[in-house]
Design a protein around this motif. Structure first.
Motif, PDB file in Angstrom:
ATOM      1  N   TYR A 144       0.819  -1.220   0.000  1.00 15.08           N
ATOM      2  CA  TYR A 144       0.000   0.000   0.000  1.00 15.08           C
ATOM      3  C   TYR A 144       0.850   1.265   0.000  1.00 15.08           C
ATOM      4  O   TYR A 144       0.389   2.338  -0.402  1.00 15.08           O
ATOM      5  N   TYR A 176      -3.860  -3.891  -1.928  1.00 15.05           N
ATOM      6  CA  TYR A 176      -2.628  -3.570  -2.650  1.00 15.05           C
ATOM      7  C   TYR A 176      -1.720  -4.789  -2.589  1.00 15.05           C
ATOM      8  O   TYR A 176      -1.668  -5.493  -1.586  1.00 15.05           O
ATOM      9  N   ALA A 195      -3.564   5.585  -0.083  1.00 20.32           N
ATOM     10  CA  ALA A 195      -3.481   4.462   0.847  1.00 20.32           C
ATOM     11  C   ALA A 195      -2.592   4.814   2.037  1.00 20.32           C
ATOM     12  O   ALA A 195      -2.895   4.448   3.177  1.00 20.32           O
ATOM     13  N   ASP A 254       1.010   3.979  -2.852  1.00 17.07           N
ATOM     14  CA  ASP A 254      -0.142   4.797  -3.234  1.00 17.07           C
ATOM     15  C   ASP A 254      -0.376   5.883  -2.181  1.00 17.07           C
ATOM     16  O   ASP A 254      -0.542   5.587  -1.000  1.00 17.07           O
ATOM     17  N   LYS A 283      -9.169  -2.148   2.811  1.00 20.36           N
ATOM     18  CA  LYS A 283      -8.745  -1.336   1.668  1.00 20.36           C
ATOM     19  C   LYS A 283      -7.240  -1.477   1.438  1.00 20.36           C
ATOM     20  O   LYS A 283      -6.791  -1.680   0.311  1.00 20.36           O
ATOM     21  N   LEU A 284      -6.461  -1.385   2.511  1.00 21.90           N
ATOM     22  CA  LEU A 284      -5.008  -1.482   2.384  1.00 21.90           C
ATOM     23  C   LEU A 284      -4.564  -2.869   1.932  1.00 21.90           C
ATOM     24  O   LEU A 284      -3.552  -3.013   1.245  1.00 21.90           O
ATOM     25  N   SER A 285      -5.314  -3.890   2.298  1.00 24.17           N
ATOM     26  CA  SER A 285      -4.935  -5.255   1.916  1.00 24.17           C
ATOM     27  C   SER A 285      -5.168  -5.524   0.436  1.00 24.17           C
ATOM     28  O   SER A 285      -4.693  -6.530  -0.086  1.00 24.17           O
TER      29      SER A 285
END
Length: 97
Positions: free
Chosen positions: A44, A93, A50, A47, A89-91
């Motif tokens: 992450y 990436y 992120a 980004d 959300k972070l996972s």
């Protein structure tokens, strides 16, 4: 793009003006970063959005641990909807190998 939360950032977020808890807050910084990376990895960090989400989550984790005066992430924090949605959300990436 690795942007680490600094001790000064954490102290400002916690509204702590003295250096009395400096070592403890530094430990919370490390613990929260390790927790996030152990849950989602580091992909992450490429980004910008992120990274901002991870910083927000790190502040929340630090505040919760600071209030509880411990370095363990409490179950109610782990199960919190905001915490879970940011981790989800972070996972998403991943690093191509």
């Amino acid at each position: 793009m690795i942007v680490e939360l600094t001790l000064a950032d954490a102290q400002e977020y916690l509204k702590v003006d003295s250096d009395y808890d400096k070592d403890y807050i530094t430990e919370l910084l490390d613990t929260s970063q390790i927790y996030i990376e152990s849950c989602v990895g580091t992909a992450y960090q490429t980004d910008e959005k992120a990274v901002k989400l991870a910083t927000l989550l790190q502040k929340k984790l630090i505040a919760d641990m600071y209030d509880q005066r411990g370095t363990e992430i409490a179950n109610n924090t782990k199960q919190d909807k905001i915490t879970q949605s940011i981790l989800d959300k972070l996972s998403n990436y991943y690093t191509e190998t």
